[in-house]
Enzyme design. Structure first.
Site, PDB file in Angstrom:
ATOM      1  N   HIS A 520      26.703  -1.503   0.537  1.00  8.81           N
ATOM      2  CA  HIS A 520      25.535  -0.655   0.311  1.00  8.81           C
ATOM      3  C   HIS A 520      25.905   0.769  -0.103  1.00  8.81           C
ATOM      4  O   HIS A 520      25.035   1.554  -0.500  1.00  8.81           O
ATOM      5  CB  HIS A 520      24.663  -0.619   1.573  1.00  8.81           C
ATOM      6  CG  HIS A 520      23.202  -0.484   1.289  1.00  8.81           C
ATOM      7  ND1 HIS A 520      22.706  -0.191   0.047  1.00  8.81           N
ATOM      8  CD2 HIS A 520      22.121  -0.597   2.092  1.00  8.81           C
ATOM      9  CE1 HIS A 520      21.391  -0.122   0.097  1.00  8.81           C
ATOM     10  NE2 HIS A 520      21.005  -0.370   1.334  1.00  8.81           N
ATOM     11  N   ASP A 524      22.633  -0.750  -4.472  1.00  3.50           N
ATOM     12  CA  ASP A 524      21.329  -0.616  -3.809  1.00  3.50           C
ATOM     13  C   ASP A 524      20.667  -1.985  -3.698  1.00  3.50           C
ATOM     14  O   ASP A 524      20.989  -2.925  -4.448  1.00  3.50           O
ATOM     15  CB  ASP A 524      20.416   0.328  -4.597  1.00  3.50           C
ATOM     16  CG  ASP A 524      20.896   1.772  -4.558  1.00  3.50           C
ATOM     17  OD1 ASP A 524      21.540   2.141  -3.560  1.00  3.50           O
ATOM     18  OD2 ASP A 524      20.649   2.506  -5.530  1.00  3.50           O
TER      19      ASP A 524
END
Length: 547
Positions: A520, A524
């Site tokens: 992450h 995204d």
């Protein structure tokens, strides 16, 4: 001048060890690499070999004592040096001198010959562990014939002989980790075995003579066959096994943990017939009770696979240790997020069923689902290069590396662990090229034929977690990749199908779940969702040429 024998460091976090048993006593002749004493640490029990050939002239640390690493525990001198008689180790821990006769030729001095070195298995590899010798001293070996097996941070591999000839010396025993370019064996050359270096009985201290029992030659052979580690002897003791009944497959007939567990799985606890074992042997297996052998095998059959015994602490293999380290590092490095998509694989399932027979005849490779999935992944990675990227740098100086090529890692489960061979420049391969590459890498991974460069440099990884029928897995990222795709089990289930006019029907379809694990920091959730949507679309509407 005497050579100092020190307490070795048996791991990065090990700083001390306990001497559990001396296998030689003062005055005994010892060969280079012959087991000299046994130690126990927080991580492992092990036999420690002598660093040189000579006479054990002094034992500085007695059995049961715990000392720091690099502490001098003994001295081994030349054949002419006298032994320090006052520090004789207990007679019960000494290996009978009858063992000396067969061992003098086990490591003869070799003049000339070709040295076999520990190879460098990759740019970042600086050491390797010899896990198994495939030949023994005296065996003939052909050029490029597998000589020994090694394990490194990157790969397990068989190492071929550089030339044809006779294996005249093994310098590094199984289980030992050495630096690259260390000489591990010698092939050819003139052996000095015609004049073995044996210390005459008269040269030993007079005080040691009474302690040496008169042992027949047969006992020496029996003792040699019973070479084993403390862990093996503990398994034998806990399960009432007679070690003399277990064939050893290790170096010099040594009984390994796998040998003991295999025997236990086949015969059951206490299954060995009582055998008269000479008192002079170092094995402390109890005499089995007559009623146990006949009762346990029938009442409690053991699984064919050699499984760890309940209550037994089994040290990690080199590969399992590396896997454990890498998994923890990945979990600490990347904030993992997972997203799961269900894909209708009916179109591909029908195509495969129709073409698989002709495909194998035409191309010499089986038509599996993996090349469809790999091809769809490569296609989608081209559209979403962020998923093929990786984080580089440290601290506040970080950047995202967009890789020029798609290097597709394919996780392969092995009996002894897990390995990820890599298809380099996968974007340049056709469907057939991917199919052949997947089959080839998987086969060579299982036969330990992979090259170092074939297990590094991945940019995206596929792992088939659905082969046992699970819905999907949530995989750990293969660093330094930023994503990994887990393949779930393929199954039939009812789905609601909507036609062009909006009418709904229920149909039986082939479905498969795919789980994308991603970093992450780089990717995204929206990018991951778009990637998976395109991947799903590619598979469900497959129109590609399969070759």
């Amino acid at each position: 001048m005497a050579t100092e024998v020190i307490m070795p460091q048996m791991g990065e976090s090990i700083f001390e060890g306990t001497i559990t048993k001396w296998l030689k006593k003062v005055g005994d002749q010892v060969q280079k690499d012959e087991p000299l004493f046994e130690i126990s640490t927080d991580k492992v029990d092990a036999e420690i070999p002598s660093p040189v050939a000579g006479v054990l002239t002094e034992i500085k640390i007695q059995e049961g004592a715990t000392v720091q690493i690099n502490t001098v525990v003994a001295l081994v001198g030349g054949a002419g040096e006298s032994a320090a008689a006052p520090v004789v180790a207990p007679a019960k821990s000494a290996t009978p001198p009858a063992n000396l006769a067969p061992q003098t030729s086990a490591a003869p001095a070799v003049a000339g010959g070709t040295e076999v070195v520990m190879p460098q298995m990759g740019e970042s590899i600086f050491e390797g562990t010899i896990t198994k010798w495939l030949k023994k001293v005296g065996d003939l070996v052909a050029k490029d014939e597998p000589l020994f097996e090694i394990s490194t941070d990157k790969v397990d591999a068989e190492i071929p002989a550089p030339i044809a000839g006779k294996l005249s010396e093994i310098k590094v025993p199984e289980g030992t980790t050495v630096q690259i370019n260390t000489v591990v064996a010698v092939i050819g050359g003139s052996s000095a075995s015609a004049a073995p270096v044996v210390v005459p009985a008269a040269s030993a201290p007079a005080s040691a003579t009474p302690a040496r029992p008169t042992t027949p030659a047969a006992s020496a052979g029996t003792t040699e066959k019973l070479r084993s580690s403390p862990l093996v002897r503990r398994i034998a003791k806990d399960n009432n096994l007679d070690l003399s009944q277990i064939p050893g497959t290790g170096s010099g007939g040594r009984i390994t943990r796998d040998d003991a567990l295999k025997f236990l799985s086949e015969k059951g606890a206490g299954a060995a017939a009582p055998v008269s074992v000479p008192v002079s042997t170092s094995v402390s297996a109890p005499v089995p009770a007559p009623s146990v052998p006949s009762a346990i095998p029938a009442a409690a059959p053991v699984e064919p696979a050699a499984s760890p015994l309940p209550g037994t602490l089994v040290p990690l293999t080199k590969m399992r240790s590396i896997i454990a380290q890498r998994m923890v590092e990945s979990a600490h490095t990347s904030p993992h997020v997972h997203t799961v998509f269900k894909v209708d694989m009916t179109r591909i399932a029908k195509l495969r069923e129709k073409e698989k027979g002709k495909y194998e005849q035409r191309n010499g490779v089986k038509l599996t689902y993996m090349p469809f999935i790999a091809s769809a992944a490569v296609h989608t990675l081209r559209k979403f290069p962020i998923v093929n990227a990786s984080m580089e740098g440290t601290g506040s100086v970080l950047g995202i590396r967009y890789h020029q090529n798609i290097n597709l890692g394919i996780a392969v489960a092995l009996e002894w662990g897990l390995i990820v061979p890599v298809i380099k420049q996968a974007e340049e391969r056709s469907f057939l090229g991917l199919a052949r590459a997947v089959a080839d890498l998987a086969e060579r991974a299982r036969s330990k034929k992979l090259k170092p460069e074939e297990v590094s440099g991945s940019t995206f990884t596929l792992t088939n977690s659905g082969i046992f029928g699970e819905e999907f897995g949530t995989p750990i990222i293969n660093q330094p990749d930023s994503a990994i795709l887990a393949i779930g089990g393929l199954k039939k289930e009812p789905l609601v199908m909507t036609d062009a006019e909006g009418n709904d029907t229920i149909a039986i379809r082939w479905t498969q779940n795919f789980c994308l694990g991603f970093d992450h920091r780089i990717i995204d959730g929206a990018d991951a969702g778009k990637f998976m949507a395109e991947f799903k679309k590619t598979l469900e509407g497959w129109t590609g040429d399969i070759g």
